[in-house]
Design a protein around this motif. Sequence first.
Motif, PDB file in Angstrom:
ATOM      1  N   ALA A   1      19.587  44.102  48.639  1.00 38.96           N
ATOM      2  CA  ALA A   1      19.845  43.046  47.503  1.00 38.96           C
ATOM      3  C   ALA A   1      20.184  43.875  46.458  1.00 38.96           C
ATOM      4  O   ALA A   1      19.363  44.905  46.038  1.00 38.96           O
ATOM      5  N   ASP A   2      21.051  43.121  45.974  1.00 33.40           N
ATOM      6  CA  ASP A   2      21.501  43.785  44.485  1.00 33.40           C
ATOM      7  C   ASP A   2      20.877  42.881  43.167  1.00 33.40           C
ATOM      8  O   ASP A   2      20.512  43.528  42.234  1.00 33.40           O
ATOM      9  N   ILE A   3      20.642  41.640  43.667  1.00 34.57           N
ATOM     10  CA  ILE A   3      19.936  40.870  42.499  1.00 34.57           C
ATOM     11  C   ILE A   3      18.978  39.893  43.138  1.00 34.57           C
ATOM     12  O   ILE A   3      19.026  39.481  44.090  1.00 34.57           O
ATOM     13  N   VAL A   4      17.920  39.933  42.773  1.00 36.77           N
ATOM     14  CA  VAL A   4      16.475  39.416  43.135  1.00 36.77           C
ATOM     15  C   VAL A   4      16.078  38.158  42.190  1.00 36.77           C
ATOM     16  O   VAL A   4      15.620  38.660  41.084  1.00 36.77           O
ATOM     17  N   ILE A   5      15.884  36.997  42.530  1.00 37.25           N
ATOM     18  CA  ILE A   5      15.841  35.797  41.475  1.00 37.25           C
ATOM     19  C   ILE A   5      14.148  35.456  42.101  1.00 37.25           C
ATOM     20  O   ILE A   5      14.075  35.117  43.177  1.00 37.25           O
ATOM     21  N   THR A   6      13.108  35.421  41.130  1.00 36.10           N
ATOM     22  CA  THR A   6      11.988  34.974  41.569  1.00 36.10           C
ATOM     23  C   THR A   6      11.315  34.200  40.482  1.00 36.10           C
ATOM     24  O   THR A   6      11.673  34.298  39.212  1.00 36.10           O
ATOM     25  N   HIS A   7      10.265  33.440  40.813  1.00 29.34           N
ATOM     26  CA  HIS A   7       9.665  32.733  39.480  1.00 29.34           C
ATOM     27  C   HIS A   7       9.023  33.799  38.784  1.00 29.34           C
ATOM     28  O   HIS A   7       8.499  35.169  39.274  1.00 29.34           O
ATOM     29  N   LYS A   8       8.754  33.417  37.478  1.00 29.77           N
ATOM     30  CA  LYS A   8       8.331  34.582  36.473  1.00 29.77           C
ATOM     31  C   LYS A   8       6.891  35.153  36.865  1.00 29.77           C
ATOM     32  O   LYS A   8       6.604  36.453  36.687  1.00 29.77           O
ATOM     33  N   ASP A   9       6.074  34.392  37.615  1.00 31.90           N
ATOM     34  CA  ASP A   9       4.646  34.878  37.965  1.00 31.90           C
ATOM     35  C   ASP A   9       4.753  35.814  39.017  1.00 31.90           C
ATOM     36  O   ASP A   9       3.873  36.511  39.448  1.00 31.90           O
ATOM     37  N   LEU A  10       5.944  36.098  39.848  1.00 36.07           N
ATOM     38  CA  LEU A  10       6.036  36.628  41.096  1.00 36.07           C
ATOM     39  C   LEU A  10       7.091  37.949  40.935  1.00 36.07           C
ATOM     40  O   LEU A  10       7.161  38.752  41.684  1.00 36.07           O
ATOM     41  N   THR A  11       7.780  37.805  39.584  1.00 36.11           N
ATOM     42  CA  THR A  11       8.763  39.249  39.428  1.00 36.11           C
ATOM     43  C   THR A  11       7.958  40.615  39.293  1.00 36.11           C
ATOM     44  O   THR A  11       8.753  41.405  40.037  1.00 36.11           O
ATOM     45  N   ASP A  12       6.842  40.665  39.046  1.00 34.21           N
ATOM     46  CA  ASP A  12       6.258  41.941  39.155  1.00 34.21           C
ATOM     47  C   ASP A  12       6.054  42.336  40.542  1.00 34.21           C
ATOM     48  O   ASP A  12       6.517  43.656  41.085  1.00 34.21           O
ATOM     49  N   GLN A  13       5.849  41.517  41.425  1.00 32.15           N
ATOM     50  CA  GLN A  13       5.614  41.901  42.830  1.00 32.15           C
ATOM     51  C   GLN A  13       7.114  42.127  43.380  1.00 32.15           C
ATOM     52  O   GLN A  13       7.304  43.242  44.081  1.00 32.15           O
ATOM     53  N   ALA A  14       8.006  41.316  43.062  1.00 39.92           N
ATOM     54  CA  ALA A  14       9.336  41.623  43.448  1.00 39.92           C
ATOM     55  C   ALA A  14       9.870  43.112  43.108  1.00 39.92           C
ATOM     56  O   ALA A  14      10.583  43.762  43.861  1.00 39.92           O
ATOM     57  N   LYS A  15       9.574  43.452  41.709  1.00 36.33           N
ATOM     58  CA  LYS A  15       9.790  44.625  41.219  1.00 36.33           C
ATOM     59  C   LYS A  15       9.383  45.772  41.835  1.00 36.33           C
ATOM     60  O   LYS A  15       9.985  46.804  42.296  1.00 36.33           O
TER      61      LYS A  15
END
Length: 487
Positions: A444-458
């Motif tokens: 994946a080049d770009i990952v879009i998440t809800h702001k509460d889940l962004t840390d987990q995605a990173k």
Amino acid sequence: MAEKGFRTSVQRFGGFLSGMIMPNIGAFIAWGIITALFIPDGWIPNEQLATLVDPMINYLLPLLIGYTGGQLIYDKRGGVVGAIATMGVIVGADIPMFLGAMIMGPLAGFLMKKVDDLFQDKIRSGFEMLYNNFSAGILGALIAGIAVKLIGPVVEGLNNVLAAGVEFIIDAGLLPLANIIIEPAKILFLNNAINHGILSPIGVEQVTEAGKSILFLLEANPGPGLGILLAFAIFGQGTSKSSAPGAAIIQFLGGIHEIYFPYILMKPALLLAVIGGGVSGVFMFSLFDAGLIATASPGSIFAVLAMTPQGNYFGVLAGVIVAAAVSFLIAALILKTSKSDDRDLSDATDEMESMKGKESSVSGTLKQDGADKAAENEKTGEQEKTAERTDEKSAESINKIIFACDAGMGSSAMGASLLKNKFKKANIDIDVSNTAIKAIPDDADIVITHKDLTDQAKEKLPAAEHISVENFLNSPRYDELTERLKQ
């Protein structure tokens, strides 16, 4: 800070539980349909087809959960060992082992991963397949044997304690009070931990005994959210008023409850409305002894009615309607008595973006503490804006965009659909799809998440560009990304 860390931990736990259950919801629904149709008290009783009911609930569903749990930890190899281990708790207990599957599947996947970490690099060339097959088989056999003798009885005892507690609450007439916890938990994206971790497993066991369970209605009831959105449609202001009717259709008919969360986040007093609606709805379900035969997912009125057994339609509809009415009345009162200069979430976001040039990924959603809070958000936003520039990828290097949420089947699917439509109109040919946080692909080049889940995605994919949104269904970031890729 500690509170935020605790909430993040619970969100991750809920997301993991959801990741085990949600991919298998179709199997739960299939079992529910077969049960509703063919058991002796069903719509069209059939003795031969009814023989599917017990094997599915005792073996198929727990094994699917166990395999999925192991797969989340260690791909297909973990999934296979997870299914073997789950078979052990199934044999070691006399009740459907959903709780056991949610424990043994991930545990077996974790142990398989650790065994491979110890030995896989030491295997000589040409012996890889031999090692892979026998290591998984030996470990699976050991864990399954232990599960039969030890873990199965322990989990059965724990399950019986939880079930007895729920039964006590129901008998005492206190079940409606559960929504005092459930409704705020939904707004904080903790609903999966409660629904899939506690309510659904016990609910399935109740179905085997009584043919239905009220527990399936506690979190899935679309009434409270509908009441909130209808109140905004009539008494709201600005963007919240104009967007509420469409949001109500998506929430009530489509079952995407997340769409009403931002409306409450921008005015926290509305928690009283959804709590009141949830409590009154469950009271009506209890009054009419209503229940469902399986999990209603997503929480659409169509899904709820599809899982409603004979003789329960009036009670289920009464609970949904009363919940919507109570939620609407309380929300209307709060909106009517709010200060006239209160702004809705979209207005506040637009103003913030005009000051900063782009949306902050962790800026405050509520903005109600006056100038000091606004200044703090401004400083945070500027820091994040600088950080975002450094990981922003060039248009030429972007081939795959992923929307990710807890389960990868609800709000992220809606967001992906919206962005696909924008790309189609702009003639942008880039793959856009959705998935669970735990399953974000490495390419994946770009990952879009809800702001509460962004840390987990990173944490899952630090090399990707990460975009945070406050609302999957109404974010200016989609237009920004579209314009950027067009150029």
